[in-house]
Design a protein around this motif. Structure first.
Motif, PDB file in Angstrom:
ATOM      1  N   ASP A 174      -0.874  79.333 -61.629  1.00 40.11           N
ATOM      2  CA  ASP A 174       0.274  78.447 -61.731  1.00 40.11           C
ATOM      3  C   ASP A 174      -0.188  77.001 -61.607  1.00 40.11           C
ATOM      4  O   ASP A 174      -1.138  76.706 -60.878  1.00 40.11           O
ATOM      5  CB  ASP A 174       1.262  78.775 -60.602  1.00 40.11           C
ATOM      6  CG  ASP A 174       2.541  77.964 -60.689  1.00 40.11           C
ATOM      7  OD1 ASP A 174       3.101  77.852 -61.793  1.00 40.11           O
ATOM      8  OD2 ASP A 174       2.981  77.450 -59.642  1.00 40.11           O
ATOM      9  N   LEU A 175       0.480  76.111 -62.325  1.00 38.91           N
ATOM     10  CA  LEU A 175       0.254  74.671 -62.175  1.00 38.91           C
ATOM     11  C   LEU A 175       1.242  74.151 -61.150  1.00 38.91           C
ATOM     12  O   LEU A 175       2.406  74.566 -61.134  1.00 38.91           O
ATOM     13  CB  LEU A 175       0.453  73.942 -63.495  1.00 38.91           C
ATOM     14  CG  LEU A 175      -0.557  74.269 -64.586  1.00 38.91           C
ATOM     15  CD1 LEU A 175      -0.176  73.577 -65.880  1.00 38.91           C
ATOM     16  CD2 LEU A 175      -1.952  73.884 -64.172  1.00 38.91           C
ATOM     17  N   HIS A 176       0.790  73.260 -60.293  1.00 43.49           N
ATOM     18  CA  HIS A 176       1.656  72.710 -59.254  1.00 43.49           C
ATOM     19  C   HIS A 176       1.576  71.200 -59.268  1.00 43.49           C
ATOM     20  O   HIS A 176       0.488  70.625 -59.319  1.00 43.49           O
ATOM     21  CB  HIS A 176       1.229  73.249 -57.882  1.00 43.49           C
ATOM     22  CG  HIS A 176       2.087  72.756 -56.768  1.00 43.49           C
ATOM     23  ND1 HIS A 176       3.422  73.070 -56.668  1.00 43.49           N
ATOM     24  CD2 HIS A 176       1.804  71.957 -55.709  1.00 43.49           C
ATOM     25  CE1 HIS A 176       3.930  72.488 -55.592  1.00 43.49           C
ATOM     26  NE2 HIS A 176       2.963  71.802 -54.994  1.00 43.49           N
ATOM     27  N   ASP A 177       2.731  70.564 -59.251  1.00 41.13           N
ATOM     28  CA  ASP A 177       2.853  69.110 -59.256  1.00 41.13           C
ATOM     29  C   ASP A 177       3.118  68.638 -57.826  1.00 41.13           C
ATOM     30  O   ASP A 177       3.909  69.237 -57.108  1.00 41.13           O
ATOM     31  CB  ASP A 177       4.040  68.739 -60.157  1.00 41.13           C
ATOM     32  CG  ASP A 177       4.252  67.253 -60.293  1.00 41.13           C
ATOM     33  OD1 ASP A 177       4.518  66.597 -59.271  1.00 41.13           O
ATOM     34  OD2 ASP A 177       4.189  66.750 -61.417  1.00 41.13           O
ATOM     35  N   TYR A 178       2.428  67.594 -57.412  1.00 39.39           N
ATOM     36  CA  TYR A 178       2.684  66.960 -56.117  1.00 39.39           C
ATOM     37  C   TYR A 178       2.351  65.483 -56.261  1.00 39.39           C
ATOM     38  O   TYR A 178       1.962  65.034 -57.341  1.00 39.39           O
ATOM     39  CB  TYR A 178       1.891  67.630 -54.983  1.00 39.39           C
ATOM     40  CG  TYR A 178       0.386  67.542 -55.111  1.00 39.39           C
ATOM     41  CD1 TYR A 178      -0.325  66.587 -54.414  1.00 39.39           C
ATOM     42  CD2 TYR A 178      -0.322  68.423 -55.924  1.00 39.39           C
ATOM     43  CE1 TYR A 178      -1.715  66.499 -54.531  1.00 39.39           C
ATOM     44  CE2 TYR A 178      -1.689  68.355 -56.045  1.00 39.39           C
ATOM     45  CZ  TYR A 178      -2.383  67.392 -55.346  1.00 39.39           C
ATOM     46  OH  TYR A 178      -3.748  67.314 -55.465  1.00 39.39           O
ATOM     47  N   LEU A 179       2.547  64.713 -55.229  1.00 34.68           N
ATOM     48  CA  LEU A 179       2.269  63.276 -55.274  1.00 34.68           C
ATOM     49  C   LEU A 179       1.169  62.909 -54.293  1.00 34.68           C
ATOM     50  O   LEU A 179       0.917  63.620 -53.330  1.00 34.68           O
ATOM     51  CB  LEU A 179       3.510  62.458 -54.875  1.00 34.68           C
ATOM     52  CG  LEU A 179       4.747  62.554 -55.733  1.00 34.68           C
ATOM     53  CD1 LEU A 179       5.856  61.697 -55.129  1.00 34.68           C
ATOM     54  CD2 LEU A 179       4.478  62.139 -57.158  1.00 34.68           C
ATOM     55  N   GLN A 180       0.570  61.768 -54.559  1.00 32.85           N
ATOM     56  CA  GLN A 180      -0.252  61.089 -53.569  1.00 32.85           C
ATOM     57  C   GLN A 180       0.337  59.694 -53.428  1.00 32.85           C
ATOM     58  O   GLN A 180       0.696  59.060 -54.420  1.00 32.85           O
ATOM     59  CB  GLN A 180      -1.714  61.005 -53.996  1.00 32.85           C
ATOM     60  CG  GLN A 180      -2.438  62.315 -53.917  1.00 32.85           C
ATOM     61  CD  GLN A 180      -3.922  62.166 -54.206  1.00 32.85           C
ATOM     62  OE1 GLN A 180      -4.363  61.265 -54.900  1.00 32.85           O
ATOM     63  NE2 GLN A 180      -4.700  63.087 -53.666  1.00 32.85           N
ATOM     64  N   ILE A 181       0.454  59.240 -52.171  1.00 32.68           N
ATOM     65  CA  ILE A 181       0.917  57.877 -51.916  1.00 32.68           C
ATOM     66  C   ILE A 181      -0.206  57.104 -51.247  1.00 32.68           C
ATOM     67  O   ILE A 181      -1.033  57.679 -50.540  1.00 32.68           O
ATOM     68  CB  ILE A 181       2.199  57.836 -51.058  1.00 32.68           C
ATOM     69  CG1 ILE A 181       1.985  58.463 -49.689  1.00 32.68           C
ATOM     70  CG2 ILE A 181       3.354  58.496 -51.789  1.00 32.68           C
ATOM     71  CD1 ILE A 181       3.147  58.253 -48.731  1.00 32.68           C
ATOM     72  N   ALA A 182      -0.223  55.809 -51.500  1.00 32.53           N
ATOM     73  CA  ALA A 182      -1.250  54.947 -50.909  1.00 32.53           C
ATOM     74  C   ALA A 182      -0.749  54.433 -49.568  1.00 32.53           C
ATOM     75  O   ALA A 182       0.284  53.772 -49.484  1.00 32.53           O
ATOM     76  CB  ALA A 182      -1.559  53.784 -51.834  1.00 32.53           C
ATOM     77  N   LEU A 183      -1.482  54.782 -48.517  1.00 34.57           N
ATOM     78  CA  LEU A 183      -1.225  54.253 -47.177  1.00 34.57           C
ATOM     79  C   LEU A 183      -2.475  53.506 -46.751  1.00 34.57           C
ATOM     80  O   LEU A 183      -3.520  54.111 -46.537  1.00 34.57           O
ATOM     81  CB  LEU A 183      -0.917  55.375 -46.186  1.00 34.57           C
ATOM     82  CG  LEU A 183       0.368  56.161 -46.431  1.00 34.57           C
ATOM     83  CD1 LEU A 183       0.520  57.269 -45.403  1.00 34.57           C
ATOM     84  CD2 LEU A 183       1.579  55.252 -46.392  1.00 34.57           C
ATOM     85  N   GLU A 184      -2.343  52.186 -46.702  1.00 40.00           N
ATOM     86  CA  GLU A 184      -3.480  51.317 -46.455  1.00 40.00           C
ATOM     87  C   GLU A 184      -4.543  51.591 -47.518  1.00 40.00           C
ATOM     88  O   GLU A 184      -4.284  51.435 -48.681  1.00 40.00           O
ATOM     89  CB  GLU A 184      -3.964  51.461 -45.017  1.00 40.00           C
ATOM     90  CG  GLU A 184      -2.897  51.051 -44.013  1.00 40.00           C
ATOM     91  CD  GLU A 184      -3.309  51.248 -42.578  1.00 40.00           C
ATOM     92  OE1 GLU A 184      -4.492  51.540 -42.311  1.00 40.00           O
ATOM     93  OE2 GLU A 184      -2.436  51.095 -41.716  1.00 40.00           O
ATOM     94  N   ASP A 185      -5.738  52.048 -47.140  1.00 40.66           N
ATOM     95  CA  ASP A 185      -6.792  52.291 -48.132  1.00 40.66           C
ATOM     96  C   ASP A 185      -6.991  53.772 -48.435  1.00 40.66           C
ATOM     97  O   ASP A 185      -8.041  54.159 -48.943  1.00 40.66           O
ATOM     98  CB  ASP A 185      -8.113  51.701 -47.628  1.00 40.66           C
ATOM     99  CG  ASP A 185      -8.059  50.187 -47.538  1.00 40.66           C
ATOM    100  OD1 ASP A 185      -7.286  49.580 -48.311  1.00 40.66           O
ATOM    101  OD2 ASP A 185      -8.768  49.608 -46.701  1.00 40.66           O
ATOM    102  N   THR A 186      -6.002  54.608 -48.122  1.00 43.61           N
ATOM    103  CA  THR A 186      -6.164  56.052 -48.259  1.00 43.61           C
ATOM    104  C   THR A 186      -5.041  56.638 -49.103  1.00 43.61           C
ATOM    105  O   THR A 186      -3.881  56.244 -48.976  1.00 43.61           O
ATOM    106  CB  THR A 186      -6.113  56.719 -46.854  1.00 43.61           C
ATOM    107  OG1 THR A 186      -7.108  56.112 -46.031  1.00 43.61           O
ATOM    108  CG2 THR A 186      -6.367  58.202 -46.944  1.00 43.61           C
ATOM    109  N   TRP A 187      -5.393  57.575 -49.970  1.00 47.79           N
ATOM    110  CA  TRP A 187      -4.387  58.336 -50.720  1.00 47.79           C
ATOM    111  C   TRP A 187      -4.047  59.579 -49.907  1.00 47.79           C
ATOM    112  O   TRP A 187      -4.924  60.327 -49.498  1.00 47.79           O
ATOM    113  CB  TRP A 187      -4.917  58.724 -52.099  1.00 47.79           C
ATOM    114  CG  TRP A 187      -4.965  57.560 -53.037  1.00 47.79           C
ATOM    115  CD1 TRP A 187      -6.056  56.807 -53.330  1.00 47.79           C
ATOM    116  CD2 TRP A 187      -3.884  57.006 -53.768  1.00 47.79           C
ATOM    117  NE1 TRP A 187      -5.711  55.804 -54.211  1.00 47.79           N
ATOM    118  CE2 TRP A 187      -4.375  55.912 -54.497  1.00 47.79           C
ATOM    119  CE3 TRP A 187      -2.531  57.318 -53.875  1.00 47.79           C
ATOM    120  CZ2 TRP A 187      -3.573  55.143 -55.332  1.00 47.79           C
ATOM    121  CZ3 TRP A 187      -1.731  56.552 -54.713  1.00 47.79           C
ATOM    122  CH2 TRP A 187      -2.254  55.475 -55.436  1.00 47.79           C
TER     123      TRP A 187
END
Length: 89
Positions: free
Chosen positions: A58-71
Motif C-alpha cells: 500500500d502507498l501511504h501519504d503523510y506530511l513532514q513539517i519544518a520545526l527549526e532545522d528539523t523535518w
C-alpha cells in the motif's frame, strides 16, 4: 471531509497541509510504502486469509513539517477510536 469527519490518508494530509500553509508552517507531502502482511495489527479473519494468500503493498501519504532545522513526520491518518484495535496514535 470535515463535514463527513472521515477520509483517506491523502485527503486528510492535503487538508492538514493547507492548514499548515495558512499558518505559515513549512511542510512537504511524503509517500511511503508498507506491506499489510508485515503489520503487527490483528486484522479481521477474512482479511487475514487474504494476507496469507497475497502480498498486499500500500502507498501511504503523510506530511513532514519544518520545526527549526528539523523535518518532523506528521501522520493524521487514524481516528482516536481505532486505538483500541491496535492502530497507532
Amino acid at each position: 471531509m470535515l463535514r463527513k469527519r472521515c477520509g483517506s490518508c491523502s485527503g486528510k494530509h492535503y487538508l492538514l497541509g493547507e492548514m499548515f500553509r495558512m499558518l505559515g508552517v513549512p511542510f512537504r507531502h511524503m509517500i511511503g510504502t508498507h506491506r499489510f502482511n508485515e503489520s503487527p495489527l490483528v486484522f479481521p479473519g477474512p482479511m487475514q486469509e487474504m494476507l496469507r494468500k497475497n502480498e498486499i503493498v500500500d502507498l501511504h501519504d503523510y506530511l513532514q513539517i519544518a520545526l527549526e532545522d528539523t523535518w518532523v513526520d506528521v501522520d493524521a491518518t487514524w481516528q482516536r477510536g481505532l486505538r483500541e484495535f491496535g492502530f497507532p496514535q
